[in-house]
Every structure is written in C-alpha cells, then in structure tokens.
Design an enzyme around this catalytic site. Sequence first.
Site, short mmCIF file in Angstrom:
data_model
loop_
_atom_site.label_atom_id
_atom_site.label_comp_id
_atom_site.label_asym_id
_atom_site.label_seq_id
_atom_site.Cartn_x
_atom_site.Cartn_y
_atom_site.Cartn_z
N GLU A 54 -4.95 -6.70 14.58
CA GLU A 54 -4.43 -5.38 14.21
C GLU A 54 -5.57 -4.36 14.27
O GLU A 54 -5.34 -3.18 14.51
CB GLU A 54 -3.81 -5.42 12.80
CG GLU A 54 -2.81 -4.30 12.57
CD GLU A 54 -2.05 -4.42 11.25
OE1 GLU A 54 -2.69 -4.30 10.20
OE2 GLU A 54 -0.83 -4.60 11.28
N GLU A 61 10.48 -4.88 4.42
CA GLU A 61 10.52 -6.28 3.99
C GLU A 61 10.22 -6.40 2.49
O GLU A 61 10.91 -7.10 1.76
CB GLU A 61 9.46 -7.11 4.76
CG GLU A 61 9.75 -7.29 6.23
CD GLU A 61 9.21 -6.16 7.10
OE1 GLU A 61 8.95 -5.05 6.58
OE2 GLU A 61 9.07 -6.39 8.31
N HIS A 107 -5.67 -33.31 17.48
CA HIS A 107 -4.57 -34.17 17.96
C HIS A 107 -3.43 -33.34 18.51
O HIS A 107 -2.32 -33.83 18.69
CB HIS A 107 -4.09 -35.07 16.82
CG HIS A 107 -5.19 -35.97 16.34
ND1 HIS A 107 -5.46 -37.19 16.91
CD2 HIS A 107 -6.14 -35.78 15.38
CE1 HIS A 107 -6.50 -37.74 16.30
NE2 HIS A 107 -6.94 -36.90 15.38
N GLY A 111 -4.91 -1.99 4.76
CA GLY A 111 -4.15 -3.13 4.24
C GLY A 111 -4.82 -4.47 4.52
O GLY A 111 -4.92 -5.34 3.65
N ARG A 112 -5.33 -4.64 5.73
CA ARG A 112 -5.92 -5.94 6.11
C ARG A 112 -7.33 -6.12 5.53
O ARG A 112 -7.96 -7.15 5.79
CB ARG A 112 -5.90 -6.08 7.63
CG ARG A 112 -6.52 -4.92 8.39
CD ARG A 112 -6.18 -4.98 9.88
NE ARG A 112 -6.67 -3.83 10.62
CZ ARG A 112 -6.00 -2.70 10.79
NH1 ARG A 112 -4.82 -2.54 10.24
NH2 ARG A 112 -6.50 -1.71 11.51
N LYS A 129 0.84 -1.20 0.00
CA LYS A 129 0.00 0.00 0.00
C LYS A 129 0.88 1.25 0.00
O LYS A 129 0.69 2.16 -0.79
CB LYS A 129 -0.92 -0.03 1.23
CG LYS A 129 -1.83 1.16 1.34
CD LYS A 129 -2.80 1.00 2.49
CE LYS A 129 -3.54 2.31 2.72
NZ LYS A 129 -4.49 2.25 3.82
N LYS A 181 9.22 -0.94 14.11
CA LYS A 181 9.81 -0.81 12.77
C LYS A 181 10.93 0.22 12.80
O LYS A 181 12.01 0.01 12.25
CB LYS A 181 8.76 -0.28 11.78
CG LYS A 181 7.71 -1.24 11.36
CD LYS A 181 6.87 -0.54 10.27
CE LYS A 181 5.54 -1.18 10.07
NZ LYS A 181 4.65 -0.44 9.20
O1 F6P Z 1 3.21 -3.03 9.80
C1 F6P Z 1 1.84 -3.23 9.64
C2 F6P Z 1 1.39 -2.88 8.26
O2 F6P Z 1 1.34 -1.50 8.10
C3 F6P Z 1 0.04 -3.50 7.98
O3 F6P Z 1 -1.01 -2.77 8.47
C4 F6P Z 1 0.07 -3.64 6.51
O4 F6P Z 1 -0.89 -4.54 6.05
C5 F6P Z 1 1.50 -4.11 6.30
O5 F6P Z 1 2.24 -3.40 7.26
C6 F6P Z 1 2.06 -3.88 4.93
O6 F6P Z 1 2.01 -2.55 4.54
P1 F6P Z 1 2.20 -2.13 3.03
O7 F6P Z 1 1.11 -2.73 2.25
O8 F6P Z 1 2.17 -0.64 3.03
O9 F6P Z 1 3.54 -2.66 2.57
#
Ligand code: F6P
Length: 541
Positions: free
Chosen positions: A353, A213, A384, A267-268, A207, A504
Amino acid sequence: MNGDITRSQEWAALEKHHGEVAGRHLRELFADDPGRAGRMTLTAGDLYLDYAKQRVTGETVELLVRLAERAGLRERIEAMFTGAHINVSEDRAVLHTALRAPADAALEVDGQDVTGDVHAVLDKMSAFADRVRAQEWRGATGRPIATVVNIGIGGSDLGPAMAYEALRDYADAGVQARFVSNIDPADITGNLRDLDPATTLFVVSSKTFTTLETLTNAKVARQWLVSALGDDAVARHFVAVSTNAAKVAEFGIDTDNMFGFWDWVGGRYSFDGAIGLSLMIAVGPAAFREMLAGFHAIDQHFRTAPFEANMPVLMGLLGVWYADFFGAQTRAVLPYSQRLHRFPAYLQQLTMESNGKSVRADGAPVTCDTGAIFWGEPGTNGQHAFYQLLHQGTHLVPADFIGFAEPHDDREGMHDLLTANLFAQTSALAFGKTAEEIAAEGAAAGVVPHKVMPGNRPTSTILAPKLTPSTLGQLVALYEHVVFVEGTIWGIDSFDQWGVELGKKMALDLAPALTSDQPQDAFPDPSTERLVRVYRELRGR
Ligand code: F6P
C-alpha cells in the site's frame, strides 16, 4: 533528488556495475572473497543481519549508498522525523516515529505538542488496559472481560492481529483478543459464535470511522450485544479508536471511551499507537511499552547510523537493486516462527500500500519498477509448499529469512531443527548443487538435470535473540524504514493510498443492483452487468 533518479549518474553507474556482476555466481563471490561472510553483516538493536548471500560486492554497496545520497535520503529522514509534510498528496506530516519516542523527546509540529499528545493517549490506554486486566472494568452484568474483539480492517486490523499472534506468550491476564475485519459475515459470525456477550468488549478501530466493513461489523456486534443485554449495556462493552470523534459519537460510543490518534499516523503505521489497544489489553501496558522501546531503538539507528552500516538503508537499497536492476518482481519474507504467521500479511499492506505507486510525488510517471510484491509463509511450512519454485523455478525471488535463537518453549529439540532448516535453506539457495556433484553421488544420467540446484538465489538472514515485545517492535520498525528508503529512491509518496478508493466507491454504487428489482442503469461495464444478473439468478432474485 527531485526528478527522475534513473537519469542520474549514480543510476547509470549501477546499471554498468550490474552488467559486470549479474553473471557472477555466489559460489564464485565467496571463493574470491574469503572475508565476505564476516564483513557482510550488520547489527541494529538486537537484530543481526547477514547479507553475505546477496548478489552484491563491496562495490555494489558503495554504489547503492551513493544512489541513496543522490536521492537525498539523509535529508528525507530528517524531514520525516521532524514533521515536514512529506505526504505531499495529502499535505500531511508522517510521524509514526513519534508514537514510540520517549516522553522527554520534545517535538512540536504545526503548533502541536506531538510527544505530549502521544503520551497522554498512551497513558489513557494504559489506565484503561490496566482496569480491564485487573477486572475493575466489568461488563454490564458485573462480570469481568474475558475477550476483547477488535473490529477494524487494513491498518486497523493487520498490525494488532499480527502482533497479538506474535506476542501470545505475553498475554498474561486471562484476556484473549480476537480480530474481525472482513465484510464477509462468516468472519464476525465465526468469531462471536462461542463468546458470551456479558464478558466481551468490542474495540471499534477505524482511523476515519467511515470504513464500510468496520461500521457494518460494529453494527452487527452491537445488535448481538443489545439482543442479549439491552441498550444500556453498550457503554460498558464498546470503546473506539479513531481520529474522528464526531463519527464515533454518531455511532453511539461515548467519546470518553475513545482513544485518539492523528492524521499524521498512516493506518498501516498505527498499531504502536491507539490502534494497538486490543494488543495492550492482552499483553499489558509494560510489554506494550517494551515493544515501543524496540521500535524506538531502530528509529534511532535509522536516523544516525552511516548508510553502509544502516540496516533499513541497506535492506531498502537491496530492494531497489533487485527490483530495478535484476527485474525481480517479488520478495519473499519467510519467518521461521509460527508466532509470526501473520507477519507476511502485515508486511503486504505496509509495503504494497505504501510503494505500489506508478507516479512520483511530483505527479510525473515513474520510469522504473517500484514496490515489489511481498509474500510469504512461516518456515518450515513453506518449504513443503512453494520453495520448489524458489530453488529451481525460472523467477528470481530475493528472500528475507527471519529466525530467533531462543524459543518460548521447546520440545524434543524442535527449535534447533527449525533453525537448522532456516540455515540449510539459505545455503542451498545460495550455493545449489552442480550436475557434477549430483552425478558423483551416483544419480542416473537421465535424472541429473532434474536434480541440479542452480543456486545463486539471494537471501538475507535476520536473527534476533528471542521473539519478545522489543524484538517485534524492532522488526516492524526495520521494515517501515525499508519502505521509506525504497520510496525515497523512487521519489514516490509512500504515505497515501489513492488506488484503493475507486473500488470502494464502485462497490457502494453497485450494491443496490444486487438486491433491487429496479432496472439499473449504473453498471460500469457489460461484463459486470452480466455477473450481477447471474448472481441474482443464483440467489433466486
Ligand atoms: O482502504 C484502505 C484503507 O484506507 C487503509 O489504508 C486503512 O488502513 C484501512 O483502509 C482502514 O481504514 P480506517 O482505519 O479508516 O477504517
């Protein structure tokens, strides 16, 4: 309601009522009310909910509904659907429901033609997905795409990854999807190991397009591609999904090959829009649109059904009932479907979240427990592993069981055995087995207490005809709205996530200390300083 819901008359009435019913066993509730099993059911779209095995009476439901009314739930639902800025801490509308609204559902918000924009992106995604699936969009060497690798994390990973697993039976064009999220290099290394750069398409999904990452993994993917096919190949092998065109261009992806969304999609809550591109390529635009229709059916139900017959409202209120009146800290979600094996992980982000908050939207501290800890695994595997605690442990763990009538394929009657296990578990959890019953079966006296099954462990069962794109969309929309109902009762902003920011930033501040010989004065605390020293010693630095 503005202010503290726990000070309302409705809350007090529920506290009193809890005192009256909490001691009653489900065996007793069923014995006293033979009509309960028939009455405590609901349907929404294709979903059937049985909540007869919840520790509630008709009066509980009435009181919970009154609480929802007191919290202004009806107005809040309308505010969400019509684009009010209910995400107050970020001053944003919350319009994921617009991502699946039909093209003729006019909606203008903040001067923007929301439905028009949504359908323009959906059409662009569909055209692109069709080209990849028809082998018209080819890699730089002219070979068709065999694998789409989605690079994203959190909401830009969990949704499409969960849905791809769920809908694998619909992946009919010979294009597989893979998902790389973790900054642990093992993730991308493992996923690329057996892929051919010439037939691989990367969808970089973020987003913000600033997530460490995702950008790091995308750079590694680009090096991997360029070292095999050269710089010119990037345009044929990388597309982006983002709200941030400037950053996409800066990364080197042509913004013509970017699929957009908007700040009013959290995002979620985003995989039913452009974040679902990898899924759409795998299963095709028609299946994707069936999924959207499933989402929309539950949106309509949520918006229009009376609260006592409204599945997300009822399930959200049950969440509040257990979290705040019984003190249950967790909630298990147990899909009896191997295809849904990523569903609990997906729900963890959606629920935790969203509702893992301890201040209200108005900035005041909450005075009751908020979002429960969601967890789970598919049945029967969980039986199990951890069900022992569900049956005989000291914690109360309300659980949602999810099952499907029709399998996609069946062998040796396995699907009926799977479903028999689901039904047996919820029955055992509710009714248990008494010491007398166990003794009557001839158990030795010393063993009887170990075998007693207390029962009175609450569950809901959600049954759907089959795991299809539509029923998957319905299930996800159901839980999205459950989160909304709970967040409304608690008066929190379910759409921000400030709590993830500090860690972060600290990771970025700390990273140089792990590699550099220079003395660092930026350690946040002595324990962390020592851990860094030990890490460096272990790495021979
Ligand atoms: O660190 C949490 C977060 O901001 C989430 O809310 C989001 O889904 C995820 O990181 C990834 O964010 P982006 O889509 O901006 O890379």
